[in-house]
Design a protein around this motif. Structure first.
Motif, PDB file in Angstrom:
ATOM      1  N   HIS A  20       0.871  -1.179   0.000  1.00  0.00           N
ATOM      2  CA  HIS A  20       0.000   0.000   0.000  1.00  0.00           C
ATOM      3  C   HIS A  20       0.908   1.229   0.000  1.00  0.00           C
ATOM      4  O   HIS A  20       1.705   1.419   0.917  1.00  0.00           O
ATOM      5  N   PHE A  21       0.781   2.054  -1.049  1.00  0.00           N
ATOM      6  CA  PHE A  21       1.666   3.205  -1.184  1.00  0.00           C
ATOM      7  C   PHE A  21       1.438   4.229  -0.068  1.00  0.00           C
ATOM      8  O   PHE A  21       2.377   4.856   0.404  1.00  0.00           O
ATOM      9  N   GLY A  22       0.191   4.407   0.339  1.00  0.00           N
ATOM     10  CA  GLY A  22      -0.102   5.385   1.384  1.00  0.00           C
ATOM     11  C   GLY A  22       0.540   5.002   2.710  1.00  0.00           C
ATOM     12  O   GLY A  22       1.192   5.819   3.377  1.00  0.00           O
ATOM     13  N   ARG A  23       0.342   3.734   3.096  1.00  0.00           N
ATOM     14  CA  ARG A  23       0.926   3.289   4.368  1.00  0.00           C
ATOM     15  C   ARG A  23       2.460   3.295   4.311  1.00  0.00           C
ATOM     16  O   ARG A  23       3.129   3.633   5.287  1.00  0.00           O
ATOM     17  N   ALA A  24       3.010   2.894   3.161  1.00  0.00           N
ATOM     18  CA  ALA A  24       4.467   2.899   3.019  1.00  0.00           C
ATOM     19  C   ALA A  24       5.007   4.316   3.124  1.00  0.00           C
ATOM     20  O   ALA A  24       6.058   4.548   3.740  1.00  0.00           O
ATOM     21  N   ALA A  25       4.297   5.285   2.538  1.00  0.00           N
ATOM     22  CA  ALA A  25       4.740   6.678   2.617  1.00  0.00           C
ATOM     23  C   ALA A  25       4.728   7.171   4.059  1.00  0.00           C
ATOM     24  O   ALA A  25       5.655   7.863   4.505  1.00  0.00           O
ATOM     25  N   GLU A  26       3.693   6.816   4.809  1.00  0.00           N
ATOM     26  CA  GLU A  26       3.635   7.205   6.226  1.00  0.00           C
ATOM     27  C   GLU A  26       4.785   6.571   7.010  1.00  0.00           C
ATOM     28  O   GLU A  26       5.411   7.208   7.852  1.00  0.00           O
ATOM     29  N   ARG A  27       5.062   5.338   6.730  1.00  0.00           N
ATOM     30  CA  ARG A  27       6.159   4.626   7.415  1.00  0.00           C
ATOM     31  C   ARG A  27       7.504   5.268   7.123  1.00  0.00           C
ATOM     32  O   ARG A  27       8.380   5.335   8.008  1.00  0.00           O
ATOM     33  N   LEU A  28       7.655   5.769   5.888  1.00  0.00           N
ATOM     34  CA  LEU A  28       8.929   6.373   5.482  1.00  0.00           C
ATOM     35  C   LEU A  28       8.989   7.869   5.781  1.00  0.00           C
ATOM     36  O   LEU A  28      10.022   8.498   5.568  1.00  0.00           O
ATOM     37  N   HIS A  29       7.858   8.411   6.223  1.00  0.00           N
ATOM     38  CA  HIS A  29       7.765   9.855   6.532  1.00  0.00           C
ATOM     39  C   HIS A  29       8.028  10.718   5.299  1.00  0.00           C
ATOM     40  O   HIS A  29       8.752  11.710   5.354  1.00  0.00           O
ATOM     41  N   ILE A  30       7.455  10.295   4.182  1.00  0.00           N
ATOM     42  CA  ILE A  30       7.512  11.101   2.974  1.00  0.00           C
ATOM     43  C   ILE A  30       6.104  11.147   2.372  1.00  0.00           C
ATOM     44  O   ILE A  30       5.223  10.389   2.774  1.00  0.00           O
ATOM     45  N   ALA A  31       5.937  12.016   1.383  1.00  0.00           N
ATOM     46  CA  ALA A  31       4.634  12.108   0.712  1.00  0.00           C
ATOM     47  C   ALA A  31       4.499  10.952  -0.276  1.00  0.00           C
ATOM     48  O   ALA A  31       5.492  10.402  -0.759  1.00  0.00           O
TER      49      ALA A  31
END
Length: 297
Positions: free
Chosen positions: A17-28
């Motif tokens: 999931h791109f959204g969850r991965a972005a949150e995990r990485l602290h990027i947009a």
């Protein structure tokens, strides 16, 4: 390709999931999607199948994830190892040690190092006379030397870690063994077992000086290199010996130890190292050594 591409890929592959991965990485999310596309373009393969409802790894993506995981794990391990070495918590250490401390301080020190600095690979060279230790220290064969001062040379730093009383080691059958102490004058006619003389052993000079102060020259029957051999010869009844108190830790049957009078003399035990800026590892080991020696005292 950079490591961040691999980290981004692993995050998406694990989250699917791109959204969850972005949150995990602290990027947009848009930059993350862009980085994944760049990685796919560089590899020339599709790593994910995307739809409005789900993200899945392709067979190529699944295979790539296994390799990427190993690479990133190896990078983390390498970084952690480098940090441990920089902090002095990992490395190889060689310690030289005089005979009497080989049987007392050294075992406790090695146990403490295994507990407090488990990343160190510690090797020991026991039963080394002081001149041999200094030679090994200068040539890089050992990193620290536990020895009896004095030690000369501006290229060596020496720090006293404790002081040991001098005792007389006697055969059990010796008449003086029945007393509580032995006066140096009582040894005037005794035959001595001594460490190697002619500058090869500090203890040889100490014994000679004590006897000279009492007005006699010791009758040396045997000279030995190792403390264990010295005590064994005493047990065999071949003579007496003046030794540091920790020598009694050998526990050789047939030997009695008594304090030496009149002045209850002592000898220093010191740690020597090269007079260069100590490495973090040496600093860590010295800290443990001081604590162990203080606890012994």
């Amino acid at each position: 390709m950079e490591l961040r591409h691999l980290r981004y890929f692993r995050a998406v592959a694990e989250e699917l999931h791109f959204g969850r991965a972005a949150e995990r990485l602290h990027i947009a999310q848009p930059p993350l999607s862009q980085q994944i596309r760049q990685l796919e373009d560089e590899l020339g393969v599709t790593l994910f199948t995307r739809s409005t409802r789900r993200v899945e790894l392709t067979p190529a993506g699944a295979a790539y994830l296994e390799r990427v995981g190993a690479i990133l794990d190896a990078v983390e391990v390498a970084g952690a190892q480098a940090q441990r070495i920089a902090e002095g918590r990992q490395g190889a250490l060689s310690i030289g040690c005089v005979g009497s401390a080989t049987y007392s301080l050294l075992p406790r020190l090695v146990r403490a190092l295994r507990t407090e600095l488990p990343g160190l690979d510690v090797s020991v060279r026991g039963e080394m006379l002081a001149p041999a230790q200094i030679s090994a220290l200068v040539s890089g064969q050992i990193d620290l030397a536990l020895l009896r001062p004095p030690v000369g040379g501006s290229d060596i730093v020496v720090e006293t870690v404790r002081r040991d009383r001098l005792f007389v080691a006697l055969p059990d059958a010796d008449p003086h063994a029945a007393g509580t102490a032995v006066h140096i004058d009582d040894l005037r006619d005794a035959e001595f077992i001594a460490h190697a003389g002619h500058g090869r052993s500090v203890m040889s000079g100490v014994v000679a000086a004590i006897c000279a102060t009492a007005g006699f020259v010791p009758q040396i029957r045997h000279e030995v290199e190792e403390t264990s051999t010295l005590v064994t010869l005493v047990a065999a009844g071949l003579g007496v010996a003046i030794v540091p108190e920790p020598t009694a830790a050998l526990g050789v049957a047939g030997v009695t130890y008594r304090p030496l009078l009149p002045d209850d003399p002592e000898v220093e035990l010191a740690v020597a190292r090269l007079a260069t800026e100590p490495s973090p590892m040496i600093e860590q080991v010295l800290t443990v050594l001081r604590r162990v020696a203080a606890a012994e005292g």
